[in-house]
Structures are given as C-alpha cells and as structure tokens.
Design a protein around this motif. Sequence first.
Motif, PDB file in Angstrom:
ATOM      1  N   THR A  53       0.875  -1.172   0.000  1.00  0.00           N
ATOM      2  CA  THR A  53       0.000   0.000   0.000  1.00  0.00           C
ATOM      3  C   THR A  53       0.914   1.224   0.000  1.00  0.00           C
ATOM      4  OG1 THR A  53      -0.105   0.091   2.421  1.00  0.00           O
ATOM      5  CG2 THR A  53      -1.838  -1.169   1.289  1.00  0.00           C
ATOM      6  N   ALA A  54       0.323   2.392  -0.189  1.00  0.00           N
ATOM      7  CA  ALA A  54       1.139   3.606  -0.327  1.00  0.00           C
ATOM      8  C   ALA A  54       1.903   3.948   0.946  1.00  0.00           C
ATOM      9  CB  ALA A  54       0.258   4.781  -0.736  1.00  0.00           C
TER      10      ALA A  54
ATOM     11  N   GLN B  87      12.038 -14.395  -1.155  1.00  0.00           N
ATOM     12  CA  GLN B  87      13.288 -14.740  -1.831  1.00  0.00           C
ATOM     13  C   GLN B  87      13.219 -14.507  -3.337  1.00  0.00           C
ATOM     14  OE1 GLN B  87      13.616 -18.790  -0.430  1.00  0.00           O
ATOM     15  NE2 GLN B  87      15.024 -18.233   1.219  1.00  0.00           N
ATOM     16  N   ASN B  88      12.061 -14.780  -3.922  1.00  0.00           N
ATOM     17  CA  ASN B  88      11.882 -14.652  -5.371  1.00  0.00           C
ATOM     18  C   ASN B  88      11.400 -13.276  -5.802  1.00  0.00           C
ATOM     19  OD1 ASN B  88      12.577 -17.366  -5.551  1.00  0.00           O
ATOM     20  ND2 ASN B  88      10.451 -18.058  -5.482  1.00  0.00           N
ATOM     21  N   LYS B  89      11.207 -12.381  -4.816  1.00  0.00           N
ATOM     22  CA  LYS B  89      10.695 -11.029  -5.097  1.00  0.00           C
ATOM     23  C   LYS B  89       9.407 -11.099  -5.913  1.00  0.00           C
ATOM     24  CE  LYS B  89      15.135  -8.649  -4.747  1.00  0.00           C
ATOM     25  NZ  LYS B  89      16.076  -7.677  -5.360  1.00  0.00           N
ATOM     26  N   GLY B  90       8.526 -11.991  -5.472  1.00  0.00           N
ATOM     27  CA  GLY B  90       7.240 -12.139  -6.141  1.00  0.00           C
ATOM     28  C   GLY B  90       6.243 -11.126  -5.620  1.00  0.00           C
ATOM     29  N   ILE B  91       5.894 -10.149  -6.436  1.00  0.00           N
ATOM     30  CA  ILE B  91       5.026  -9.056  -6.004  1.00  0.00           C
ATOM     31  C   ILE B  91       3.560  -9.455  -6.181  1.00  0.00           C
ATOM     32  CG2 ILE B  91       4.451  -6.625  -6.337  1.00  0.00           C
ATOM     33  CD1 ILE B  91       7.349  -7.232  -5.387  1.00  0.00           C
ATOM     34  N   PRO B  92       2.735  -9.331  -5.149  1.00  0.00           N
ATOM     35  CA  PRO B  92       1.307  -9.613  -5.297  1.00  0.00           C
ATOM     36  C   PRO B  92       0.677  -8.764  -6.406  1.00  0.00           C
ATOM     37  CG  PRO B  92       1.861  -9.484  -2.978  1.00  0.00           C
ATOM     38  CD  PRO B  92       3.090  -9.049  -3.740  1.00  0.00           C
ATOM     39  N   THR B  93      -0.294  -9.343  -7.083  1.00  0.00           N
ATOM     40  CA  THR B  93      -0.937  -8.651  -8.203  1.00  0.00           C
ATOM     41  C   THR B  93      -1.697  -7.410  -7.752  1.00  0.00           C
ATOM     42  OG1 THR B  93      -2.930 -10.011  -8.000  1.00  0.00           O
ATOM     43  CG2 THR B  93      -1.200 -10.820  -9.469  1.00  0.00           C
ATOM     44  N   PHE B  94      -2.072  -7.358  -6.470  1.00  0.00           N
ATOM     45  CA  PHE B  94      -2.908  -6.267  -5.968  1.00  0.00           C
ATOM     46  C   PHE B  94      -2.112  -5.211  -5.207  1.00  0.00           C
ATOM     47  CE2 PHE B  94      -3.090 -10.117  -3.440  1.00  0.00           C
ATOM     48  CZ  PHE B  94      -2.750  -9.708  -2.171  1.00  0.00           C
ATOM     49  N   ASN B  95      -0.774  -5.272  -5.262  1.00  0.00           N
ATOM     50  CA  ASN B  95       0.021  -4.216  -4.641  1.00  0.00           C
ATOM     51  C   ASN B  95      -0.240  -2.876  -5.322  1.00  0.00           C
ATOM     52  OD1 ASN B  95       1.175  -6.120  -2.955  1.00  0.00           O
ATOM     53  ND2 ASN B  95       3.258  -5.398  -3.282  1.00  0.00           N
ATOM     54  N   SER B  96      -0.051  -1.803  -4.572  1.00  0.00           N
ATOM     55  CA  SER B  96      -0.351  -0.479  -5.124  1.00  0.00           C
ATOM     56  C   SER B  96       0.716   0.004  -6.098  1.00  0.00           C
ATOM     57  CB  SER B  96      -0.509   0.545  -3.991  1.00  0.00           C
ATOM     58  OG  SER B  96       0.700   0.694  -3.268  1.00  0.00           O
ATOM     59  N   ASP B  97       1.973  -0.456  -5.918  1.00  0.00           N
ATOM     60  CA  ASP B  97       3.055   0.036  -6.765  1.00  0.00           C
ATOM     61  C   ASP B  97       4.174  -1.002  -6.821  1.00  0.00           C
ATOM     62  OD1 ASP B  97       5.607   1.469  -7.478  1.00  0.00           O
ATOM     63  OD2 ASP B  97       4.267   3.200  -7.564  1.00  0.00           O
ATOM     64  N   LYS B  98       4.396  -1.598  -7.982  1.00  0.00           N
ATOM     65  CA  LYS B  98       5.398  -2.663  -8.109  1.00  0.00           C
ATOM     66  C   LYS B  98       6.819  -2.125  -7.915  1.00  0.00           C
ATOM     67  CE  LYS B  98       6.975  -6.452 -11.057  1.00  0.00           C
ATOM     68  NZ  LYS B  98       6.748  -7.214 -12.309  1.00  0.00           N
ATOM     69  N   LYS B  99       7.120  -0.947  -8.469  1.00  0.00           N
ATOM     70  CA  LYS B  99       8.461  -0.386  -8.334  1.00  0.00           C
ATOM     71  C   LYS B  99       8.786  -0.111  -6.871  1.00  0.00           C
ATOM     72  CE  LYS B  99      11.414   3.369 -10.064  1.00  0.00           C
ATOM     73  NZ  LYS B  99      11.464   4.587 -10.936  1.00  0.00           N
ATOM     74  N   GLU B 100       7.843   0.481  -6.151  1.00  0.00           N
ATOM     75  CA  GLU B 100       8.055   0.729  -4.723  1.00  0.00           C
ATOM     76  C   GLU B 100       8.183  -0.578  -3.953  1.00  0.00           C
ATOM     77  OE1 GLU B 100       4.949   3.234  -3.211  1.00  0.00           O
ATOM     78  OE2 GLU B 100       6.105   5.059  -3.592  1.00  0.00           O
TER      79      GLU B 100
END
Length: 250
Positions: free
Chosen positions: A168-169, A198-211
């Motif tokens: 989230t923000a 470990q795999n830096k797997g970002i959830p699809t519902f995160n607010s910002d992938k870069k952050e």
Amino acid sequence: MKLYVLYAGEITCTDRSQLDSNSNDQNEIELANPIFLIDHPKGKVMWDAGLSDHLIEVEEDIEAWIFKLRMKKTVLSQLEEIGVPPKSIDYFAFSHIHNDHTGNANYFKSAQLVMQEKEYHLAFQADPLPVNYKDYQELKDSKVTKLHGDYDLFGDGKIRFISTPGHTAGHQSLLLKLEKTGSILISGDIAYYKENYQNKGIPTFNSDKKESLASLDKVQRILDQENAQLWIQHDKAHFDSLSLSPKYYE
C-alpha cells in the motif's frame, strides 16, 4: 523489553498466483496472521490488529475474494491472559490497513496512533473510505504521530518503524532490538511467505510494483546491517515455529 506473539486469525488463499506475479501456481496456500505486543520500559506498543474477534462467532469461513478467513481464539482473551487490557496500550501501529490487519483496532482507541502519513490519508481521508473503515473508525480522534519515513519511537533503537511502501502507499515494517533474541524485522505484507520474499514475487494487488521491489531491497539491506531475523507475518511455517503468548521473547 518483551515481545509477545498473538494469534489473530487464519487465512486460506485459494489462488497463490495472486500473491506472486511471477508464479502460475493457482493452488491453495495456508497463511498465518499474527499480531505483536511489545512491552518497552517507556510504553506498551501494539503492532496490527488482526482479523476481527467477531469471526469466532461464525462457524464457517468468511470468504473475501481469494481469501477464506477464520478465528479460533480472540485477541481480547489473549490480552486478558497476560493482564494487558487494551486501554493499557500506549501506542498502536498498523503495518497497513487491509482488513486482516485492522479487525480489532477499535480496542486501541485510547492509544497513540503511529502511521505513515500516506496510510493515514488512505484510512481516514480518502474518498471513498475503505470498506473496512468500521474496523478502526473509533481511532479517528486518537492522538496520532504521522510518519514520513523511518522513525525511532523512543530514540533508543529498540523500536523502529521502517517505511516500506508498495503493498500500500503507506505500508511500514517494524524493526525491534531485543537484548537476548537480537534484532527482528517484522515485515508486514512486503511478502506473504519465505519463497515469496526470496523470489521477489510481487502480489498482483500491490499499489506500486516499483516501490514494492525497492522496499524488498531496503529490507534486505537492513537485515544485513542489523544481523536481524526476518519474521514474515503471513508465513505459516514460521508462525508455527514461534512461541506464542503468554510466552514471550526478550
């Protein structure tokens, strides 16, 4: 300083690929949902509020999108067991305001709220307000410290809020320095389980992938610098290895 680990519900994710945009695995995964009480000489600090105690009254799982939610023991009963009524909590902090972290927040309306300002805006000033606003609406008049980054609560390095946006923000994590156990970083939802981190797997519902990726890198730097343990809040295997309240870590 003492650290208590409290059970605050269980979660089944019915499609783990949603927790990791790098994965196609659509199987179920069981998740833990602890919250934490820190007893510092200068005050008691509550980290997150878990799922609502009211879920214990519901026989079947509550379904919320890809999540099935359940409670088998109330947060209130665990606090009573150690002689810590909610009104005795001096500081209350959300990692973020998703509903698995806000359920019992109204218990702590007398505490001073500690939040990143961006998350505070999402919680209390957004239009529309989050669907789980009732979980924490009684905190709207609480005294609040709005953070703009990392923050050392008592100035002694023992309780530090770490800004880790992306999920989230205004998401934040918690860095603790215990005399016997050493340093622990409680991660909130920067990852859901060990392999996810470990795999830096970002959830699809995160607010910002870069952050999100930047926060993962920041956490790893802190772990290396502080020689700290990483406690991923939703990692069930790790949760099952912990000593739960009324036991505690020092």
